[in-house]
Design a protein around this motif. Structure first.
Motif, PDB file in Angstrom:
ATOM      1  N   GLU A   1     -18.804 -13.334  34.625  1.00  0.00           N
ATOM      2  CA  GLU A   1     -18.552 -12.952  36.008  1.00  0.00           C
ATOM      3  C   GLU A   1     -19.112 -11.560  36.250  1.00  0.00           C
ATOM      4  OE1 GLU A   1     -14.702 -12.984  39.089  1.00  0.00           O
ATOM      5  OE2 GLU A   1     -14.417 -13.104  36.911  1.00  0.00           O
ATOM      6  N   ALA A   2     -19.685 -11.334  37.430  1.00  0.00           N
ATOM      7  CA  ALA A   2     -20.200 -10.015  37.799  1.00  0.00           C
ATOM      8  C   ALA A   2     -19.951  -9.798  39.284  1.00  0.00           C
ATOM      9  CB  ALA A   2     -21.688  -9.900  37.481  1.00  0.00           C
ATOM     10  N   ASN A   3     -19.118  -8.827  39.588  1.00  0.00           N
ATOM     11  CA  ASN A   3     -18.752  -8.560  40.984  1.00  0.00           C
ATOM     12  C   ASN A   3     -19.191  -7.158  41.389  1.00  0.00           C
ATOM     13  OD1 ASN A   3     -17.292 -11.058  41.407  1.00  0.00           O
ATOM     14  ND2 ASN A   3     -15.725 -10.222  40.039  1.00  0.00           N
ATOM     15  N   PRO A   4     -19.948  -7.053  42.490  1.00  0.00           N
ATOM     16  CA  PRO A   4     -20.356  -5.727  42.947  1.00  0.00           C
ATOM     17  C   PRO A   4     -19.167  -4.896  43.384  1.00  0.00           C
ATOM     18  CG  PRO A   4     -21.096  -7.441  44.481  1.00  0.00           C
ATOM     19  CD  PRO A   4     -20.459  -8.137  43.336  1.00  0.00           C
ATOM     20  N   ALA A   5     -19.235  -3.614  43.039  1.00  0.00           N
ATOM     21  CA  ALA A   5     -18.223  -2.646  43.455  1.00  0.00           C
ATOM     22  C   ALA A   5     -18.915  -1.513  44.197  1.00  0.00           C
ATOM     23  CB  ALA A   5     -17.465  -2.116  42.238  1.00  0.00           C
ATOM     24  N   ALA A   6     -18.148  -0.596  44.745  1.00  0.00           N
ATOM     25  CA  ALA A   6     -18.735   0.508  45.502  1.00  0.00           C
ATOM     26  C   ALA A   6     -19.655   1.363  44.641  1.00  0.00           C
ATOM     27  CB  ALA A   6     -17.625   1.361  46.111  1.00  0.00           C
TER      28      ALA A   6
END
Length: 414
Positions: free
Chosen positions: A217-222
């Motif tokens: 899983e790879a989720n963009p963050a600020a």
């Protein structure tokens, strides 16, 4: 030859090292006609290996990366067209449709379109904090971000590019994790002996290389990405660098009915496609190499020069088949690595002490020495290249004995 186009130019699609080497060879072999060299990029053609090495460490003036200066193209009468791509090929009419709306007749056509980076869906090209390294602007953006981001760099892929980037990043004071789906680093490009040596070097510098690991899983963050891996760990990546290999730019050929394979444009030992007067060379070419007796695709700097020049000569009538050994280099930390011939054999025989940081690995197959890998040992590699060319048979104990001059202890294969 199609008489309609007797006065048409030789057209080369792609102004990288292969295309320029081909154009140079055409002139050296006496071609007096027009040469048109098409470049999709607007920048003057430049060298790519520095993009993951010195150009990533510090700002390098673009003119220092040029393959040739402007005077070269003028003196050689090469019509270099920057920012002009080939959109389609009409092989029946022997014409190329260009991105500027014009068309160009050709007498002979060379496809030197190279490759593009293989993208990873979880890390879209152009997304914030995500970098792919192929063009000069890519290297500049990554260098600038590494200079302003203090944190963690995730490198996807433990190939040559991935490990070179890791070395630069950790020396800048960044934390670096490299993940590799395969069982070891450099599985396609290097022997286990070299992979082990470089893995140890990276570990000593603090790089965390994890093999047999994939992204769950790879989720963009600020400020980057939150990533979950198959080894049941999670990490925050301030920067992501993807080095997942390249894909040959063979769509132009395929759409024109030219024979292609997943590995690229299929050509014989003289660079000829299945279409008369259309050739391919360099990274885009799935070429026949007579030395190996097989079709191959190579992505090295030296192959770009050698194959581009060879195919250009064949376009003018030369009839010798391509039979060049592979060679490449990489610089990581204080280690200069040179590879000549096959990067791995049935077994590896190490000459010298790897712990010293200067040694040479002889790659041996059933018949003899098929390749060499030198670490900080360029002089020894140059000396023993003839053993590879001769596929020489040398006992392992002789190879290991650094007191022996190997040039006096081999029997060339008949």
């Amino acid at each position: 030859m199609n008489q309609q186009h007797d006065n048409s130019p030789i057209v080369i699609v792609g102004a990288g090292l292969t295309g320029i080497s081909a154009a140079e060879a055409l002139r050296a072999e006496g071609w007096k006609g027009e040469i048109v060299l098409l470049s999709q990029e607007k920048a003057m053609p430049y060298d790519r290996p520095p993009l993951s090495k010195e150009a990533l460490r510090e700002a390098v003036p673009p003119e220092k990366l040029l393959l040739r200066d402007r005077d070269f193209y003028d003196e050689q009468r090469i019509d270099l067209r920057l920012g002009v791509a080939a959109d389609a090929i009409d092989v029946a009419r022997k014409q190329v449709a260009l991105s500027d709306g014009s068309s160009l007749a050709y007498q002979k056509l060379l496809l030197a379109t190279g490759s593009r980076v293989r993208q990873v869906e979880r890390f879209p090209h152009g997304a914030a904090r995500v970098h792919y390294l192929r063009e000069l602007d890519d290297s500049s953006r990554l260098r600038q971000e590494m200079a302003h981001v203090a944190g963690h760099v995730l490198v996807v892929g433990a190939g040559i590019i991935g490990l070179e980037v890791a070395a630069v990043a950790v020396q800048r004071g960044l934390k670096v994790t490299v993940i590799e789906l395969g069982a070891r680093p450099l599985a396609r490009a290097a022997s286990p002996a070299l992979a082990d040596f470089l893995s140890d070097a990276h570990a000593r510098h603090g790089v965390d290389i994890r093999c047999g690991v994939r992204i769950i899983e790879a989720n963009p963050a600020a400020d980057g990405y939150e990533v979950r891996l198959s080894d049941e760990t999670c990490l925050h990546a301030d920067l992501v660098v993807v080095g997942a290999g390249v894909v040959p730019n063979s769509e132009l050929a395929r759409s024109a009915g030219i024979d292609t394979a997943p590995e690229g444009v299929r050509v014989d030992g003289r660079g000829r496609t299945n279409i008369a007067d259309v050739y391919a060379a360099g990274e885009v070419a799935f070429h026949y190499n007579e030395l190996h007796g097989a079709y191959r695709r190579e992505e090295t700097w030296q192959h770009a020069i050698s194959h581009g020049g060879h195919v250009a000569r064949c376009m003018l009538g030369a009839d010798d088949a391509y039979a060049e050994p592979m060679s490449y280099w990489t610089d990581q930390y204080d280690y200069s690595v040179l590879v000549f011939g096959s990067p791995m054999g049935v077994r590896d025989v190490v000459r010298g002490d790897a712990r010293s940081g200067s040694f040479i690995v002889f790659h041996v197959d059933e018949d003899g020495i098929c390749g060499l890998t030198a670490v900080n040992a360029a002089r020894e590699l140059r000396k023993y290249k003839p053993l590879v060319s001769a596929h020489a048979s040398v006992p392992d104990e002789v190879i290991r004995n650094v007191e022996e001059d190997l040039s006096h202890h081999y029997a060339a294969r008949a």
